[in-house]
Scaffold this active site. Structure first.
Site: not given
Ligand code: SAH
Length: 367
Positions: A95, A108, A115, A119, A122, A338
């Site tokens: 995406e 984006c 991934c 986390c 996420c 995000c």
């Molecule tokens: N892998 C990279 C880039 C991807 S995500 C990273 O982690 O930085 C971009 C941002 O969205 C990251 O800061 C991630 O932690 C955040 N993110 C992930 N899940 C989220 C959620 N459910 N709500 C808000 N932000 C989220």
């Protein structure tokens, strides 16, 4: 030209195209023309590259192809954010998201299918890692979005905040940025690019030495080793203190600062004590903090804090002279925000079925 193996020109930097032309007995300078057609004008049919001689145009298809992801779906949010579902040559889906008027136009991009970082909050993490994207697949997302949005020739920003961890796919990501930055192509200035990472330390140290240096965003999310171990599991390998030390050493231009992203989880990491600890941790770093109130989704075991809690956290940072912003979530109604990007594995079902499932995925809950 003498025939060799057929190469995908979408994957190549300009000097590589030039070298292949030369090796095949054609003049190098045609490389610039081909590169311009592909990246600036979105022409991938060699027959249509009208400033090349007829013979060369006819010979090129036996030397090069130009691959481009296919648009398999697209959804537009009420706020104009548009999520593109793109199909890669091997059938995998990724995406890419267009976020308009921030005030810039922002793309984006994904760097991996899925991934590996796990986390806890996420959605992409749920996919696991399927595979790395190639440089051409990363650049291809920009080419597709420019075309689909009728934005050829317009300025845009790039955030590497889609699916995947860019520093876990270092070589392809940096190659993609070099292709995007080339003055004979889209000439995207590194000032317009932000790379977001959980902090894969050896790769971060390498990034510090790159000639093409994007803005840096660190997904911090926590102020203690113990809690970050749970929320961002790579912390068990590359801890918070080491990450912050690497940030202190990271070369910044005079005007530049590192963005620290902090996802806010209700009653978990959003207390005044967390805010005060964050102030202390960032001491001595040219930092700004971007608070990301959780985008909730089915299966994510956390809640979004109230605006009041978010504001109180932000106020503590501001009182201590830490620059802070709260990310207004875009595209939540289409799960383009995000941490909400997720595609099903290609093995799951037949393509048509799979697509239907994806486009009708349950909406994220709103608060
Ligand atoms: N892998 C990279 C880039 C991807 S995500 C990273 O982690 O930085 C971009 C941002 O969205 C990251 O800061 C991630 O932690 C955040 N993110 C992930 N899940 C989220 C959620 N459910 N709500 C808000 N932000 C989220």
């Amino acid at each position: 030209m003498t025939t060799a193996l057929r190469l995908d020109a979408a994957e190549l930097e300009l000097h590589e195209i030039e070298e292949h032309l030369e090796a095949a007995g054609a003049p190098r300078f045609h490389g610039r023309q081909i590169f311009q057609w592909v990246h600036r004008k979105d022409i991938t049919d060699f027959g249509a590259m009208t400033d090349l001689g007829r013979e060369l145009r006819a010979a090129l298809p036996s030397h090069f192809s130009v691959s481009t992801p296919i648009v398999a779906g697209r959804e537009r949010s009420t706020d104009g954010t548009t999520k593109f579902l793109l199909q890669l040559a091997d059938g995998n889906l990724i995406e890419s998201v267009f976020i308009p008027d921030t005030p810039s136009q922002t793309f984006c991009l994904s760097t991996q299918v899925g991934c590996a970082m796990k986390c806890a909050f996420c959605l992409t993490a749920r996919m696991g890692i399927v595979r790395n994207l190639s440089a051409g697949e990363i650049v291809g997302q920009v080419r597709v979005l420019l075309r689909e949005l009728h934005m050829l020739g317009q300025r845009f920003n790039i955030v590497l905040m889609g699916m995947g961890e860019p520093l876990h796919n270092y070589d392809a990501t940096m190659k993609a940025l070099r292709i995007l930055g080339d003055e004979h192509g889209l000439a995207v200035s590194p000032r317009r690019v932000t790379l977001s990472t959980v902090g894969v330390l050896p790769a971060l140290e390498r990034l510090a030495t790159e000639p093409y240096m994007p803005n840096l965003a660190i997904s911090l999310h926590s102020t203690t080793e113990e809690q970050r171990d749970r929320l961002v599991p790579i912390n068990r390998k590359y801890g918070l203190q080491d990450l912050l030390d690497a940030c202190r050493r990271f070369p910044l231009t005079r005007r530049n600062r590192i963005t620290f992203e902090y996802v806010m989880l209700d009653q978990v990491n959003d207390t005044p004590e967390d805010a005060r600890r964050l102030v202390k941790l960032l001491h001595g770093i040219k930092a700004k903090v971007n608070l990301l109130p959780l985008n909730a989704a089915p299966g994510i075991p956390f809640d979004r804090p109230s605006d009041e809690r978010v504001n109180r956290f932000a106020a503590i940072l501001a009182d201590h002279h830490v620059t802070v912003s709260v990310r207004r979530s875009r595209g939540r109604d289409i799960r383009a925000a995000c941490g909400q990007l997720i595609t099903e594995s290609t093995r799951a079902s037949a393509p048509g079925q799979r697509l239907a499932t994806l486009m009708q995925a349950p909406k994220a809950s709103h608060r």
